[in-house]
Design an enzyme around this catalytic site. Structure first.
Site, PDB file in Angstrom:
ATOM      1  N   TYR A 147      45.684  76.756  51.914  1.00 52.94           N
ATOM      2  CA  TYR A 147      45.756  75.371  52.507  1.00 52.94           C
ATOM      3  C   TYR A 147      47.607  75.617  54.167  1.00 52.94           C
ATOM      4  O   TYR A 147      47.769  75.551  55.219  1.00 52.94           O
ATOM      5  CB  TYR A 147      46.067  74.275  51.919  1.00 52.94           C
ATOM      6  CG  TYR A 147      46.738  72.896  52.972  1.00 52.94           C
ATOM      7  CD1 TYR A 147      46.373  72.353  54.031  1.00 52.94           C
ATOM      8  CD2 TYR A 147      49.070  72.775  52.792  1.00 52.94           C
ATOM      9  CE1 TYR A 147      47.458  71.899  54.798  1.00 52.94           C
ATOM     10  CE2 TYR A 147      49.773  72.738  53.541  1.00 52.94           C
ATOM     11  CZ  TYR A 147      48.592  71.727  54.505  1.00 52.94           C
ATOM     12  OH  TYR A 147      49.461  70.958  55.575  1.00 52.94           O
ATOM     13  N   ASP A 149      43.692  69.390  53.450  1.00 53.32           N
ATOM     14  CA  ASP A 149      44.393  68.612  52.299  1.00 53.32           C
ATOM     15  C   ASP A 149      43.323  67.688  51.960  1.00 53.32           C
ATOM     16  O   ASP A 149      41.900  67.472  52.677  1.00 53.32           O
ATOM     17  CB  ASP A 149      45.692  69.218  53.002  1.00 53.32           C
ATOM     18  CG  ASP A 149      45.372  67.499  54.159  1.00 53.32           C
ATOM     19  OD1 ASP A 149      44.505  67.900  54.696  1.00 53.32           O
ATOM     20  OD2 ASP A 149      47.252  67.108  53.890  1.00 53.32           O
ATOM     21  N   GLU A 206      55.909  72.686  54.586  1.00 48.67           N
ATOM     22  CA  GLU A 206      54.841  72.603  54.034  1.00 48.67           C
ATOM     23  C   GLU A 206      54.536  72.739  52.556  1.00 48.67           C
ATOM     24  O   GLU A 206      54.377  71.524  51.748  1.00 48.67           O
ATOM     25  CB  GLU A 206      53.930  73.448  54.050  1.00 48.67           C
ATOM     26  CG  GLU A 206      53.100  73.509  56.305  1.00 48.67           C
ATOM     27  CD  GLU A 206      52.955  72.187  56.575  1.00 48.67           C
ATOM     28  OE1 GLU A 206      52.065  71.829  55.018  1.00 48.67           O
ATOM     29  OE2 GLU A 206      52.545  72.199  57.258  1.00 48.67           O
TER      30      GLU A 206
END
Length: 348
Positions: free
Chosen positions: A116, A134, A33
């Site tokens: 996020y 996102d 991520e």
DNA sequence: AAGGCGGGGTA
DNA sequence: TACCCAGCCTT
């Protein structure tokens, strides 16, 4: 069938075979991520594989040097991500006893992790129903619901987050989140979305109102600044040169470069030789020659760097302890890396 | 709330 | 050329 169900159905038939999808180990998911923030899958994937191999657990990452981490990050950009990644690994070891935190509230305490990323990890690894928002999610929602709210306004951020939260399938939040992102990346693309074969085309409001091309809407554009960089590249007789580490604020923090003279405009050799910085580094007998006749324009998202590389020959130079044949150990910006390659090719 | 922060792909 | 990419941090 409702929105999320359609997307999950689509996802199960169209998902890409990506390495971080083979695991629910939060350490690996976290690595992926961070690497993928503002970064395309194709660009980030080799870096993910490198980091997993080099740092199989959070302990190896925590114990590495920051320069080592930056070296492996070299070329990926947004280098604060690498520094924060390293810092966060130490947080996991010191604050969480080496066990990766297992809830949104704890995960978001990690440096470099915002809403996020905390939503992504907690939904994928721990089945917590936090919706991710996102760039893909903004686009899919803005189009499907024909929403003109600016996605980079505080109003838009709240609005889209709330909507995504309403739509998420709470029984499979990780899959639900990945489905809408994958759909945005592969199907509801920024340019030329595949509306003809879209499983949501019947009810897509932007398609109905012919506003696909206008959405998502973003406020203003940033202004690009011009900067003028003059690098002083010592070509020492002992195969030596000078590198300095960028500190403080601004671009490329923690990376290395040649001694830099920044000016307000393009400048010539005479001007450089007369600067305080040059006199501090080199003797009066030093000679200067321009490596690239035409300045190199290195483009960042927010500034353009007009760059000249000056080769310095100086027999009496004092402070020079970097060896050209060891220069690859240092993390450097792509601009510098490209120069080193072309310079060493030319002098071979 | 606004600005800073990389490098590369795509049209 | 312009836009955008599995965003976050600082001020």
């Amino acid at each position: 069938m409702d929105f999320s169900k359609v997307l999950i159905q689509w996802y199960l038939q169209n998902d890409r075979d990506l390495p971080w999808r083979k695991t629910k180990n939060p350490y690996f998911v976290w690595l992926s991520e961070i690497i993928l923030q503002q970064t395309r899958v194709a660009q980030g994937t080799p870096y993910y594989l490198t980091f997993v191999k080099e740092f199989p657990t959070v302990f190896e990452l925590a114990e590495a040097s920051e320069t080592h981490v930056l070296k492996l990050w070299q070329g990926l950009g947004y280098y604060s991500r690498a520094r924060n990644l390293h810092f966060a690994a130490k947080q996991v070891v010191n604050d969480f006893g080496g066990v990766f935190p297992n809830s949104y509230d704890k995960i978001i305490q990690l440096k470099g992790v915002g809403d996020y990323t905390a939503s992504a990890i907690s939904s994928i690894c721990f089945k917590e129903p936090h919706a991710v928002v996102d760039g893909n999610v903004y686009r899919v929602l803005a189009r499907y619901f024909n929403m003109g709210t600016a996605i980079n306004s505080s109003k838009g951020i709240k609005e889209f987050k709330a909507l995504a939260q309403e739509l998420i399938d709470p029984t499979q939040p990780g899959t639900s989140n990945q489905a809408i992102m994958e759909f945005g990346a592969l199907h509801c693309k920024p340019q030329n979305p595949l509306c003809d074969t879209c499983p949501l085309s019947e009810s897509c409001l932007a398609l109905k109102h012919k506003t696909i091309k206008e959405l998502p809407f973003k406020e203003k554009k940033l202004k690009i600044k011009k900067r003028y960089f003059n690098y002083l590249v010592l070509n020492g007789e002992q195969g030596n040169t000078i590198l300095t580490e960028r500190k403080g604020k601004g671009i490329w923090q923690g990376l290395f470069e040649f001694p830099l003279i920044e000016s307000d405009d393009l400048i010539d050799a005479k001007t450089i030789v007369n600067t305080k910085e040059f006199k501090q580094l080199f003797s009066k007998r030093a000679s200067l020659s321009l490596f690239n006749e035409k300045e190199i324009i290195h483009k960042l998202s927010h500034q353009h760097l007009y760059t000249k590389f000056w080769i310095v020959e100086d027999e009496e130079v004092v402070k020079s302890d970097i060896l050209w044949n060891k220069i690859e150990q240092y993390p450097v910006p792509i601009l510098i890396s490209n120069f080193i390659r072309s310079f060493s090719t030319k002098t071979d």
